[in-house]
Design an enzyme around this catalytic site. Sequence first.
Site, PDB file in Angstrom:
ATOM      1  N   HIS A   7      63.832  62.864   7.271  1.00 36.52           N
ATOM      2  CA  HIS A   7      63.211  62.531   6.334  1.00 36.52           C
ATOM      3  C   HIS A   7      61.792  61.937   5.929  1.00 36.52           C
ATOM      4  CE1 HIS A   7      62.509  58.706   3.292  1.00 36.52           C
ATOM      5  NE2 HIS A   7      62.581  58.783   3.188  1.00 36.52           N
ATOM      6  N   ARG A   8      61.089  62.648   5.677  1.00 36.04           N
ATOM      7  CA  ARG A   8      59.789  62.163   6.190  1.00 36.04           C
ATOM      8  C   ARG A   8      58.878  62.741   7.167  1.00 36.04           C
ATOM      9  NH1 ARG A   8      59.047  56.494   3.360  1.00 36.04           N
ATOM     10  NH2 ARG A   8      60.184  56.613   2.069  1.00 36.04           N
ATOM     11  N   GLU A  34      61.865  67.001   5.070  1.00 36.29           N
ATOM     12  CA  GLU A  34      62.342  66.435   3.724  1.00 36.29           C
ATOM     13  C   GLU A  34      61.266  65.830   3.350  1.00 36.29           C
ATOM     14  OE1 GLU A  34      62.036  62.883   0.627  1.00 36.29           O
ATOM     15  OE2 GLU A  34      61.439  62.866   2.598  1.00 36.29           O
ATOM     16  N   ASP A  36      57.192  64.012   0.577  1.00 37.34           N
ATOM     17  CA  ASP A  36      56.821  63.985  -0.673  1.00 37.34           C
ATOM     18  C   ASP A  36      55.243  64.346  -1.725  1.00 37.34           C
ATOM     19  OD1 ASP A  36      59.214  61.709  -0.401  1.00 37.34           O
ATOM     20  OD2 ASP A  36      57.968  61.043   1.196  1.00 37.34           O
ATOM     21  N   HIS A  49      53.925  59.667   0.557  1.00 39.36           N
ATOM     22  CA  HIS A  49      54.969  59.481  -0.009  1.00 39.36           C
ATOM     23  C   HIS A  49      54.081  57.843  -0.586  1.00 39.36           C
ATOM     24  CE1 HIS A  49      58.536  55.576  -0.693  1.00 39.36           C
ATOM     25  NE2 HIS A  49      58.897  56.550  -0.714  1.00 39.36           N
ATOM     26  N   GLU A 109      60.144  66.297  -2.720  1.00 42.54           N
ATOM     27  CA  GLU A 109      60.527  64.822  -3.819  1.00 42.54           C
ATOM     28  C   GLU A 109      59.246  65.340  -4.719  1.00 42.54           C
ATOM     29  OE1 GLU A 109      61.314  60.646  -4.091  1.00 42.54           O
ATOM     30  OE2 GLU A 109      61.959  61.461  -1.955  1.00 42.54           O
ATOM     31  N   LYS A 111      57.041  62.654  -6.510  1.00 48.77           N
ATOM     32  CA  LYS A 111      57.035  61.154  -6.425  1.00 48.77           C
ATOM     33  C   LYS A 111      55.997  61.051  -8.385  1.00 48.77           C
ATOM     34  CE  LYS A 111      57.262  58.443  -3.994  1.00 48.77           C
ATOM     35  NZ  LYS A 111      58.735  57.983  -3.879  1.00 48.77           N
ATOM     36  N   ASP A 229      65.572  59.741   9.573  1.00 47.97           N
ATOM     37  CA  ASP A 229      64.300  59.670  10.050  1.00 47.97           C
ATOM     38  C   ASP A 229      64.260  59.889  12.054  1.00 47.97           C
ATOM     39  OD1 ASP A 229      62.910  58.283   7.461  1.00 47.97           O
ATOM     40  OD2 ASP A 229      63.421  56.305   8.686  1.00 47.97           O
TER      41      ASP A 229
END
Length: 242
Positions: A7-8, A34, A36, A49, A109, A111, A229
């Site tokens: 995640h990120r 992942e 954003d 993000h 993702e 945003k 994370d």
Amino acid sequence: MTLIFAHRGAAGTYPENTMAAFLEAERAGADGIELDVQLTKDGEIVVIHDETVDRTTDGSGWVHGMTYRELRKLNAAAKWDGRYGHCPIPHLEEVLAWLGSTRLFVNIELKNSLIAYETLEQKTIALVRRHGLEKRTLLSSFNHNSMRFCRTVAPEIETALLYMEPLYDPWTYVRAMKADGVHPYHRTVTAAFVADAQRRGLAVRPFTINKTEVMKTMFAYGVDAIFTDHPRRAKEWKEKTP
């Protein structure tokens, strides 16, 4: 088999949404990353993000109010006490070019819930196609209108609906959106929900799972992937799960 998406990037131990975090995700054995995306003032796709740069960098202001050149001067590792030096905000092109040399999947993702970035979908899809990553890319957003649009523009790229609260009659809704999967907040996920979704050919990838007990539960449910994370920790738990 449950996949692990960082995640990120490996955001628990590295500055989120930076190349340093993505490189660590690969080293940790994650199956995918992942990230954003948003648009700059001059229409470039950057990986960040928040709609503002305040939390994650040494700058201040709206992402859409700054040019790409201005954003690149900021340090996305500024809040890490100098541990990672200067980490610029990446351009999506930079990340996808690197991904081409790996086997990783990428969840992009969009945003675009708070700010309706015009052409974000088209520009993102164009970059994915340019790098030949259609089959390794998932597009997701809390903006479900955007996901329906992506399905129309790029039917060959998977789409998934992000949401926080349980959906009423989710299967009718997801079918109307023509989505390939759902990315629910992990607290809404049950074993019955996962089984029902998978019977209908829909992927379930809950977010964001950092506690080992919750990881263990999601692996037991057989979800298609988790977002975490801490990909290294998740990999260790996955290998312990029978």
